[in-house]
Design a protein around this motif. Structure first.
Motif, PDB file in Angstrom:
ATOM      1  N   MET A  29       0.927  -1.251  -0.167  1.00 46.93           N
ATOM      2  CA  MET A  29       0.202   0.028  -0.023  1.00 46.93           C
ATOM      3  C   MET A  29       0.774   1.382   0.053  1.00 46.93           C
ATOM      4  N   SER A  30       0.333   2.346  -0.550  1.00 46.58           N
ATOM      5  CA  SER A  30       1.196   3.561  -0.804  1.00 46.58           C
ATOM      6  C   SER A  30       1.029   4.366   0.457  1.00 46.58           C
ATOM      7  N   LYS A  31       0.148   4.170   1.486  1.00 49.43           N
ATOM      8  CA  LYS A  31       0.172   4.877   2.619  1.00 49.43           C
ATOM      9  C   LYS A  31      -0.256   6.579   2.353  1.00 49.43           C
ATOM     10  N   ARG A  32      -1.174   6.424   1.612  1.00 47.26           N
ATOM     11  CA  ARG A  32      -1.799   7.675   1.206  1.00 47.26           C
ATOM     12  C   ARG A  32      -2.692   8.433   2.411  1.00 47.26           C
ATOM     13  N   MET A  33      -2.774   7.797   3.617  1.00 46.49           N
ATOM     14  CA  MET A  33      -3.544   8.350   4.588  1.00 46.49           C
ATOM     15  C   MET A  33      -2.434   8.479   5.901  1.00 46.49           C
ATOM     16  N   GLN A  34      -1.267   8.364   5.520  1.00 47.92           N
ATOM     17  CA  GLN A  34      -0.407   8.125   6.500  1.00 47.92           C
ATOM     18  C   GLN A  34      -0.546   9.227   7.756  1.00 47.92           C
ATOM     19  N   ASP A  35      -0.677   8.531   9.171  1.00 47.15           N
ATOM     20  CA  ASP A  35      -0.970   9.227  10.375  1.00 47.15           C
ATOM     21  C   ASP A  35      -2.330  10.122  10.107  1.00 47.15           C
ATOM     22  N   LYS A  36      -3.104  10.101   9.449  1.00 49.02           N
ATOM     23  CA  LYS A  36      -4.317  10.877   9.202  1.00 49.02           C
ATOM     24  C   LYS A  36      -5.379  10.144  10.362  1.00 49.02           C
ATOM     25  N   VAL A  37      -5.786  10.929  11.158  1.00 49.10           N
ATOM     26  CA  VAL A  37      -7.067  10.445  12.261  1.00 49.10           C
ATOM     27  C   VAL A  37      -8.160  10.533  11.459  1.00 49.10           C
ATOM     28  N   THR A  38      -8.990   9.349  11.539  1.00 48.54           N
ATOM     29  CA  THR A  38     -10.047   9.097  10.669  1.00 48.54           C
ATOM     30  C   THR A  38     -10.963   8.287  11.439  1.00 48.54           C
ATOM     31  N   ILE A  39     -12.454   8.766  11.483  1.00 49.28           N
ATOM     32  CA  ILE A  39     -13.121   8.109  12.158  1.00 49.28           C
ATOM     33  C   ILE A  39     -14.196   7.438  11.071  1.00 49.28           C
ATOM     34  N   ILE A  40     -14.311   6.229  11.450  1.00 48.16           N
ATOM     35  CA  ILE A  40     -15.201   5.458  10.282  1.00 48.16           C
ATOM     36  C   ILE A  40     -16.218   4.654  11.167  1.00 48.16           C
ATOM     37  N   THR A  41     -17.771   5.486  10.701  1.00 42.39           N
ATOM     38  CA  THR A  41     -18.814   4.850  11.445  1.00 42.39           C
ATOM     39  C   THR A  41     -19.325   3.383  10.786  1.00 42.39           C
ATOM     40  N   GLY A  42     -19.929   2.761  11.439  1.00 41.99           N
ATOM     41  CA  GLY A  42     -20.495   1.566  11.176  1.00 41.99           C
ATOM     42  C   GLY A  42     -19.196   0.582  10.270  1.00 41.99           C
ATOM     43  N   GLY A  43     -18.285   0.511  11.165  1.00 40.98           N
ATOM     44  CA  GLY A  43     -16.831  -0.083  10.828  1.00 40.98           C
ATOM     45  C   GLY A  43     -16.939  -1.215  11.044  1.00 40.98           C
ATOM     46  N   ALA A  44     -17.931  -1.886  11.678  1.00 36.75           N
ATOM     47  CA  ALA A  44     -17.867  -3.324  12.388  1.00 36.75           C
ATOM     48  C   ALA A  44     -18.210  -4.160  11.338  1.00 36.75           C
ATOM     49  N   SER A  45     -18.661  -4.000  10.174  1.00 35.05           N
ATOM     50  CA  SER A  45     -19.362  -4.806   9.148  1.00 35.05           C
ATOM     51  C   SER A  45     -19.306  -4.247   7.531  1.00 35.05           C
ATOM     52  N   GLY A  46     -19.462  -5.367   6.864  1.00 35.39           N
ATOM     53  CA  GLY A  46     -19.663  -4.671   5.417  1.00 35.39           C
ATOM     54  C   GLY A  46     -18.799  -3.840   4.633  1.00 35.39           C
ATOM     55  N   ILE A  47     -19.407  -2.651   4.265  1.00 30.79           N
ATOM     56  CA  ILE A  47     -18.472  -1.683   3.327  1.00 30.79           C
ATOM     57  C   ILE A  47     -17.681  -0.798   4.633  1.00 30.79           C
ATOM     58  N   GLY A  48     -18.372  -0.687   5.815  1.00 33.04           N
ATOM     59  CA  GLY A  48     -17.374  -0.012   6.771  1.00 33.04           C
ATOM     60  C   GLY A  48     -16.251  -0.689   7.045  1.00 33.04           C
ATOM     61  N   LEU A  59     -11.305   6.036  -0.052  1.00 31.19           N
ATOM     62  CA  LEU A  59     -10.048   6.409   0.049  1.00 31.19           C
ATOM     63  C   LEU A  59      -9.377   7.752  -0.897  1.00 31.19           C
ATOM     64  N   PHE A  60     -10.028   7.768  -1.983  1.00 28.28           N
ATOM     65  CA  PHE A  60      -9.674   8.848  -2.901  1.00 28.28           C
ATOM     66  C   PHE A  60     -10.228  10.246  -2.321  1.00 28.28           C
ATOM     67  N   LEU A  61     -11.341  10.055  -2.044  1.00 32.44           N
ATOM     68  CA  LEU A  61     -12.038  11.219  -1.421  1.00 32.44           C
ATOM     69  C   LEU A  61     -11.426  11.883  -0.157  1.00 32.44           C
ATOM     70  N   ALA A  62     -10.875  10.856   0.642  1.00 35.89           N
ATOM     71  CA  ALA A  62     -10.332  11.240   1.722  1.00 35.89           C
ATOM     72  C   ALA A  62      -8.940  11.938   1.863  1.00 35.89           C
ATOM     73  N   SER A  63      -8.408  11.427   0.631  1.00 36.65           N
ATOM     74  CA  SER A  63      -6.933  11.837   0.493  1.00 36.65           C
ATOM     75  C   SER A  63      -6.602  13.446  -0.158  1.00 36.65           C
ATOM     76  N   ASP A  64      -5.496  13.652  -0.051  1.00 32.38           N
ATOM     77  CA  ASP A  64      -5.161  14.943  -0.581  1.00 32.38           C
ATOM     78  C   ASP A  64      -4.971  15.168  -2.143  1.00 32.38           C
ATOM     79  N   GLU A  65      -5.540  13.943  -2.597  1.00 34.00           N
ATOM     80  CA  GLU A  65      -5.405  13.846  -4.174  1.00 34.00           C
ATOM     81  C   GLU A  65      -6.957  14.381  -4.708  1.00 34.00           C
ATOM     82  N   ALA A  66      -7.825  14.431  -3.740  1.00 37.33           N
ATOM     83  CA  ALA A  66      -9.194  14.953  -4.096  1.00 37.33           C
ATOM     84  C   ALA A  66      -9.439  16.278  -3.709  1.00 37.33           C
TER      85      ALA A  66
END
Ligand SMILES: NC(=O)c1ccc[n+]([C@@H]2O[C@H](COP(=O)([O-])OP(=O)(O)OC[C@H]3O[C@@H](n4cnc5c(N)ncnc54)[C@H](O)[C@@H]3O)[C@@H](O)[C@H]2O)c1
Length: 255
Positions: free
Chosen positions: A1-20, A227-234
């Protein structure tokens, strides 16, 4: 992986299952510091243990729950870079079946939960060291554009588009450098769907035919867009609707 989110603090709701869960796996692999926020403690802790994410109990429909999460993020991380408002439920009830309690319950999770998340995230992202900034991604659905009989679900997913645009315009015009976009998966092969298909294999051809590509999407494909939308590329993407559906919403009905 390219570490596009290195050290970025990220909250993901509904992360216990499926798409999350797919988002948690991908963001952890990309170096993010992920808080997996869910009502399902057992499943959430299991995914967190497997990925290196940190589990936090959160009911997205409960403002006090968001306040507690905000306090924890401030205390433990001191910043917030991305929020993926992904938790969602279905009701399975059409307009003749739905009652006010079921309607309110679904909208409190799928719509009010997203609004509360946006409020909390903006308050934190405004205070980020080195300046305000961040990304918010709201998981909607192709149901934002194409209706199904589940009236509360369809309404909630259409409303998330308007909510996202309003928050995006606010953040942009306030110069906050906080980008806000909606993500629209088509029918996606999650574990829950795998179990349903195993029990009812006859529905599989219909699901495959929903997309002109002739297959279901994967959680990895949806997570890649997040990932794209969260990254600096967007960096110039805000207020948009990002569809991951194998062409479902653009196809003319088949002859
Ligand atoms: N799977 C699909 O085909 C598909 C298609 C389009 C959109 N979506 C959307 O993607 C998102 C994820 O769907 P999924 O299929 O992965 O569902 P899922 O049921 O596998 O996962 C949803 C997660 O949200 C959590 N959750 C439910 N209510 C919550 C609450 N009040 N607070 C916090 N967490 C809560 C659940 O515990 C679960 O872990 C939803 O918003 C859904 O509407 C899914």
């Amino acid at each position: 992986m390219s570490k596009r989110m290195q050290d970025k603090v990220t909250i993901i709701t509904g992360g216990a299952s499926g798409i999350g869960e797919g988002m948690v796996r991908r963001f952890c692999a990309e170096g993010a510091r992920v808080l997996l926020a869910d009502v399902d403690t057992a499943a959430g802790e299991a995914v967190a243990a497997a990925t290196g994410a940190h589990f936090v109990a959160l009911d997205v429909s409960d403002p006090a729950s968001w306040d507690a999460l905000a306090e924890r993020v401030r205390a433990d991380y001191g910043r917030l870079d991305a929020l993926l408002n992904n938790a969602g439920i279905v009701s399975g009830l059409d307009i003749e079946q739905v009652d006010l309690a079921a309607w309110d319950r679904l909208l409190s999770v799928n719509l009010t939960g997203v609004m509360l998340g946006c409020k909390m995230a903006i308050a934190l992202m405004r205070d980020n060291a080195r300046g305000s900034g961040g990304a918010i991604i709201n998981t909607a659905s192709t149901t934002s554009f194409l209706a199904i009989p589940d009236v509360a679900y369809t309404t909630s997913k259409a409303a998330v588009v308007g909510l996202t645009k309003s928050v995006a315009v606010h953040c942009a015009t306030q110069g906050l450098n906080i980008r806000v976009n909606s993500l629209h998966p088509g029918a996606t092969l999650t574990n829950i769907l795998r179990t349903a298909l195993a029990a009812n294999p006859e529905i599989e051809p219909n699901l495959q035919r929903m997309s002109p590509m002739g297959r279901l999407g994967t959680v990895e494909e949806v997570a890649a867009m997040a990932l794209f939308l969260a990254s600096d590329e967007a960096s110039f993407c805000t207020g948009g609707q990002y569809v991951v559906d194998g062409g479902t919403v653009v196809e003319h009905p088949r002859m």
